[in-house]
Design an enzyme around this catalytic site. Sequence first.
Site, PDB file in Angstrom:
ATOM      1  N   GLY A 626      46.213  26.158  15.850  1.00 44.37           N
ATOM      2  CA  GLY A 626      46.192  25.113  16.869  1.00 44.37           C
ATOM      3  C   GLY A 626      44.930  25.201  17.701  1.00 44.37           C
ATOM      4  CB  ALA A 627      42.804  23.159  19.322  1.00 42.00           C
ATOM      5  N   GLY A 631      39.837  26.650  23.747  1.00 41.62           N
ATOM      6  CA  GLY A 631      39.336  27.008  22.427  1.00 41.62           C
ATOM      7  C   GLY A 631      40.456  26.994  21.407  1.00 41.62           C
ATOM      8  CE  LYS A 651      47.783  30.267  24.656  1.00 41.04           C
ATOM      9  NZ  LYS A 651      48.266  29.829  25.981  1.00 41.04           N
ATOM     10  CG  ASP A 744      53.350  21.391  32.282  1.00 42.31           C
ATOM     11  OD1 ASP A 744      54.032  20.346  32.210  1.00 42.31           O
ATOM     12  OD2 ASP A 744      52.383  21.613  31.547  1.00 42.31           O
TER      13      ASP A 744
END
EC number: 2.7.10.1
Length: 984
Positions: A626-627, A631, A651, A744
Amino acid sequence: MALDCLLLFLLASAVAAMEETLMDTRTATAELGWTANPASGWEEVSGYDENLNTIRTYQVCNVFEPNQNNWLLTTFINRRGAHRIYTEMRFTVRDCSSLPNVPGSCKETFNLYYYETDSVIATKKSAFWSEAPYLKVDTIAADESFSQVDFGGRLMKVNTEVRSFGPLTRNGFYLAFQDYGACMSLLSVRVFFKKCPSIVQNFAVFPETMTGAESTSLVIARGTCIPNAEEVDVPIKLYCNGDGEWMVPIGRCTCKAGYEPENSVACKACPAGTFKASQEAEGCSHCPSNSRSPSEASPICTCRTGYYRADFDPPEVACTSVPSGPRNVISIVNETSIILEWHPPRETGGRDDVTYNIICKKCRADRRSCSRCDDNVEFVPRQLGLTECRVSISSLWAHTPYTFDIQAINGVSSKSPFPPQHVSVNITTNQAAPSTVPIMHQVSATMRSITLSWPQPEQPNGIILDYEIRYYEKEHNEFNSSMARSQTNTARIDGLRPGMVYVVQVRARTVAGYGKFSGKMCFQTLTDDDYKSELREQLPLIAGSAAAGVVFVVSLVAISIVCSRKRAYSKEAVYSDKLQHYSTGRGSPGMKIYIDPFTYEDPNEAVREFAKEIDVSFVKIEEVIGAGEFGEVYKGRLKLPGKREIYVAIKTLKAGYSEKQRRDFLSEASIMGQFDHPNIIRLEGVVTKSRPVMIITEFMENGALDSFLRQNDGQFTVIQLVGMLRGIAAGMKYLSEMNYVHRDLAARNILVNSNLVCKVSDFGLSRYLQDDTSDPTYTSSLGGKIPVRWTAPEAIAYRKFTSASDVWSYGIVMWEVMSFGERPYWDMSNQDVINAIEQDYRLPPPMDCPAALHQLMLDCWQKDRNSRPRFAEIVNTLDKMIRNPASLKTVATITAVPSQPLLDRSIPDFTAFTTVDDWLSAIKMVQYRDSFLTAGFTSLQLVTQMTSEDLLRIGVTLAGHQKKILSSIHSMRVQMNQSPSVMA
């Protein structure tokens, strides 16, 4: 026929290049009218060619006079679009040596020039006579010259020379001939250009094409396929070379489906009774068995009535029919398990791909009505697409009548408008042991014990007598397991080793015996450090409680003394000073409190304090998964010294970062490093001393919760979903007790591991919501970015984020989980969501959502934040539901909550739909479009007559998808009954 003749003519004429003449003096019948200078030079005379035809020629023979410079200029010649011009000159030259007393200036050559212009500019009065404006083509020499003897014998040796020049860009040109001392006669001049002729090649027609400007030029010509032919692969083209010849063919045309080649120049329609399925096929073939083609040019033969062709059958294969039903069913009943065996159908329909489907129906005792079997019924090897005539069925209810339909299908069954042929068998199960326990939860743990709880099996099949617990250290195998028993659905396992991971399973027992063990789950005892840390955290609380007790006793004594002395001192002055109150903070003494890393003067100090530095040599990156905001995110492995290798998520911080971006990136590690809870994503460490900078966390195999639920729509039971919600609530309880506000909380920020354990993640965005400008999930509010659909109204209006606002978000997460990842508030705009919430509207219960769970959602969505439950209360409520699954049996409806207005996701107006495709798109089930159409459900009227068995037959096997489609069919049926015109 006329077209075929034309094509044959074009093919025959392609033997030689074409020449188009611009000027030919041999055809002139009058004076040529060219301009000569000086007048004593070139002279136009009439003569005869070798065939005694009258021709106009020019001659010059001033060999006895020195310094000759005689010019002859043609009339203006239009080039007609040609880029390169050819000039053919026929001439005779006198041999200088045969002339007596000739001076040394005698020549046997002449020069050829040309001059480009757009219009006529030279006349007899205005011609130009110098080499300057002309371009020289060549000096022309004779191959043969004639002598006096030849002249006397009338033997003229004629020379023919051809020269070319170009490129030309003007409308036309002049030719000029320069004589400088020869005795010669210019018999004829032919000016022409070359072009490639029209041709038919590879079933394509190529037009006449002019050659290029240079002799080596290649001009591309695009071909046009002949009638009923089509291009293959690349566009078809030929190259026309400088000599007017075709070369380098690229691509080709072939006769299209339904047509075959004829004489290589035409494509003829296949006659009736034959077909040609594709361009690649050579010629037409006779129709295979059970099919016909009544008309010409058929690309495929249609099947006769009652016969079909499967989607994967090529057109050359014969049409086949559906099989008859299976025969001679034998059933073997063993408690709640059944083995069915049968013989293949007598008629296979002419195919060898016969398979079998098992339709399971659970019936009432009188068998007057039956319903679809529960989702937990197990079929071995499978329920659909059986290739052998045997199936084992388990996890049935005890003492229950069942009907099993065994369908025989083959590759064309889905094409038939009739249901598959089947044979039915009626069976009643016997007494059986209980089903498996669905899930376990850890209540508490010490260094040497673990306390667990679990719900009772969904199918107890009698009164539960007790439970048996099997456990063993994860590093060992189950042959070294130990056993424990419990009369209730909780148990404390003692005698364990500190800091060890244990694999635990549980099973229930009734008078029929033990059920199967539950799935394996892992739990860990506390280490010595964990125990001491917990003790240190609890010691101030214990001391505070003791001190409070002492104060309470002293207060009682003081009150008694005051009361006893009240009368004696009643006249004394009353104190007027008020007591001063001091706030000491919300947390209890000794409780671990979250520290914002941005309160540090140097944020890097927070990283060093809360995150462990890992040597990059211990990390192995494997693949991108993933992104992130900063990054890419990778899956990798971490092998620390003295520990086993584990999978991790990595990450990375992209190159070219600023110091602020580096601080913001590592702030998430500073936050995660303060948390230690089984339902919070675990930080393994950071890599800051090499590039790229990395944050390393535990790897969660199933990814984000929202996408995981959408991929597994309808595949989890209610109790499994409640178990997931309980884990999320436990993690949020831990965060709220640390005074950390997530801000969130959403299903997209919950990660799921291979054991379906849910963990709260994504702590980087919680502080920087205002910085996100790209994600449409986050909408501007008061200058910042807020995930409106998940955010409490006070946080949207006043940016007041608290644990109570996280509770609101948790209610939305509950709705996401119970709807299997559906988008909250559907397609409503963010502003419409805000307006609806302000008007006290709330989300309705998802399909098949228990009423108790929806009520808990509504509690989380109380407008007054002080009225919302705390996370500790939510955890307790969910634990009670897990211990008592019967409380989840009642399904919520919109009408069941009259005091609370609920949003109603409006049922689509089915009168607006004209196709099955439109309807499936509207209910988000478009992945089944081909299945519906292949099975013959091509109109909405046919769809309204479908049953659950029809859905199963066409391949809709997920229970959640079946319920969604059947619910929509029911609504469509109601609308159509209310509007009969729709059925027309």
